[in-house]
Design a protein around this motif. Structure first.
Motif, PDB file in Angstrom:
ATOM      1  N   UNK A   1       0.842  -1.194   0.000  1.00 10.04           N
ATOM      2  CA  UNK A   1       0.000   0.000   0.000  1.00 10.04           C
ATOM      3  C   UNK A   1       0.879   1.246   0.000  1.00 10.04           C
ATOM      4  N   UNK A   2       0.263   2.373  -0.247  1.00  8.15           N
ATOM      5  CA  UNK A   2       0.987   3.642  -0.203  1.00  8.15           C
ATOM      6  C   UNK A   2       1.569   3.857   1.192  1.00  8.15           C
ATOM      7  N   UNK A   3       0.828   3.461   2.216  1.00  8.22           N
ATOM      8  CA  UNK A   3       1.315   3.623   3.584  1.00  8.22           C
ATOM      9  C   UNK A   3       2.610   2.843   3.811  1.00  8.22           C
ATOM     10  N   UNK A   4       2.711   1.657   3.240  1.00  9.31           N
ATOM     11  CA  UNK A   4       3.934   0.861   3.399  1.00  9.31           C
ATOM     12  C   UNK A   4       5.095   1.495   2.630  1.00  9.31           C
ATOM     13  N   UNK A   5       4.790   2.105   1.495  1.00  5.08           N
ATOM     14  CA  UNK A   5       5.831   2.777   0.720  1.00  5.08           C
ATOM     15  C   UNK A   5       6.374   3.985   1.477  1.00  5.08           C
ATOM     16  N   UNK A   6       5.474   4.804   2.003  1.00  5.11           N
ATOM     17  CA  UNK A   6       5.920   5.984   2.740  1.00  5.11           C
ATOM     18  C   UNK A   6       6.626   5.593   4.030  1.00  5.11           C
ATOM     19  N   UNK A   7       6.222   4.489   4.646  1.00  4.04           N
ATOM     20  CA  UNK A   7       6.887   3.992   5.852  1.00  4.04           C
ATOM     21  C   UNK A   7       8.314   3.558   5.524  1.00  4.04           C
ATOM     22  N   UNK A   8       8.502   2.895   4.393  1.00  2.00           N
ATOM     23  CA  UNK A   8       9.842   2.470   3.978  1.00  2.00           C
ATOM     24  C   UNK A   8      10.741   3.686   3.768  1.00  2.00           C
ATOM     25  N   UNK A   9      10.199   4.732   3.161  1.00  2.00           N
ATOM     26  CA  UNK A   9      10.976   5.960   2.979  1.00  2.00           C
ATOM     27  C   UNK A   9      11.318   6.595   4.317  1.00  2.00           C
ATOM     28  N   UNK A  10      10.340   6.673   5.184  1.00  4.00           N
ATOM     29  CA  UNK A  10      10.560   7.267   6.505  1.00  4.00           C
ATOM     30  C   UNK A  10      11.631   6.493   7.272  1.00  4.00           C
ATOM     31  N   UNK A  11      11.559   5.165   7.224  1.00  2.12           N
ATOM     32  CA  UNK A  11      12.541   4.334   7.915  1.00  2.12           C
ATOM     33  C   UNK A  11      13.954   4.544   7.350  1.00  2.12           C
ATOM     34  N   UNK A  12      14.044   4.932   6.074  1.00  2.00           N
ATOM     35  CA  UNK A  12      15.342   5.187   5.438  1.00  2.00           C
ATOM     36  C   UNK A  12      15.813   6.625   5.676  1.00  2.00           C
ATOM     37  N   UNK A  13      14.983   7.422   6.361  1.00  6.61           N
ATOM     38  CA  UNK A  13      15.363   8.794   6.661  1.00  6.61           C
ATOM     39  C   UNK A  13      14.835   9.827   5.693  1.00  6.61           C
ATOM     40  N   UNK A  14      13.898   9.417   4.848  1.00  4.63           N
ATOM     41  CA  UNK A  14      13.339  10.317   3.853  1.00  4.63           C
ATOM     42  C   UNK A  14      11.814  10.317   3.899  1.00  4.63           C
ATOM     43  N   UNK A  15      11.221  11.040   4.820  1.00  9.92           N
ATOM     44  CA  UNK A  15       9.755  11.099   4.869  1.00  9.92           C
ATOM     45  C   UNK A  15       9.193  11.525   3.514  1.00  9.92           C
ATOM     46  N   UNK A  16       8.068  10.928   3.161  1.00 12.23           N
ATOM     47  CA  UNK A  16       7.453  11.227   1.865  1.00 12.23           C
ATOM     48  C   UNK A  16       5.943  11.270   2.005  1.00 12.23           C
ATOM     49  N   UNK A  17       5.319  11.804   0.985  1.00 10.46           N
ATOM     50  CA  UNK A  17       3.855  11.859   0.932  1.00 10.46           C
ATOM     51  C   UNK A  17       3.426  11.768  -0.514  1.00 10.46           C
ATOM     52  N   UNK A  18       2.164  11.452  -0.720  1.00  7.98           N
ATOM     53  CA  UNK A  18       1.631  11.379  -2.074  1.00  7.98           C
ATOM     54  C   UNK A  18       1.657  12.781  -2.673  1.00  7.98           C
ATOM     55  N   UNK A  19       2.215  12.868  -3.859  1.00  9.84           N
ATOM     56  CA  UNK A  19       2.316  14.161  -4.539  1.00  9.84           C
ATOM     57  C   UNK A  19       0.978  14.474  -5.183  1.00  9.84           C
ATOM     58  N   UNK A  20       0.472  15.627  -4.919  1.00  5.97           N
ATOM     59  CA  UNK A  20      -0.834  16.028  -5.459  1.00  5.97           C
ATOM     60  C   UNK A  20      -0.672  16.992  -6.593  1.00  5.97           C
TER      61      UNK A  20
END
Length: 91
Positions: free
Chosen positions: A72-91
């Motif tokens: 899911x998108x939540x798992x993708x953003x969590x992976x980024x956050x865990x790597x030190x790069x918080x992310x969000x869906x680009x609108x």
């Protein structure tokens, strides 16, 4: 009992067909150097169900294609956050 079994068998056959590939653009404003996209791509690529990841340092974004039955998108953003790069869906 036979109807219940038949219904379960039908679900088992149809459910995989309902899964679709999704493509989502993620905004990653914390990328500050040319090496950051490498880290982001590795983090996202490790998420089960991800089939393609394109990361752009210039745009501070990642375009990710994934199987929505596996992740899911939540798992993708969590992976980024865990790597030190918080992310969000680009609108």
């Amino acid at each position: 009992m036979e109807k219940l079994f038949a219904s379960q068998a039908l679900v088992a056959v149809v459910a995989p067909v309902l899964a679709t590939n999704q493509t989502v653009p993620l905004s990653i404003p914390g990328m500050t150097c040319a090496a950051c996209p490498i880290t982001v791509k590795k983090a996202i690529s490790k998420v089960e169900g991800v089939s393609k990841t394109d990361v752009s340092f210039d745009k501070h974004e990642a375009i990710v294609t994934f199987d929505d039955a596996k992740t899911s998108v939540q798992k993708l953003t969590k992976a980024n956050e865990d790597a030190g790069f918080p992310s969000s869906v680009k609108r």
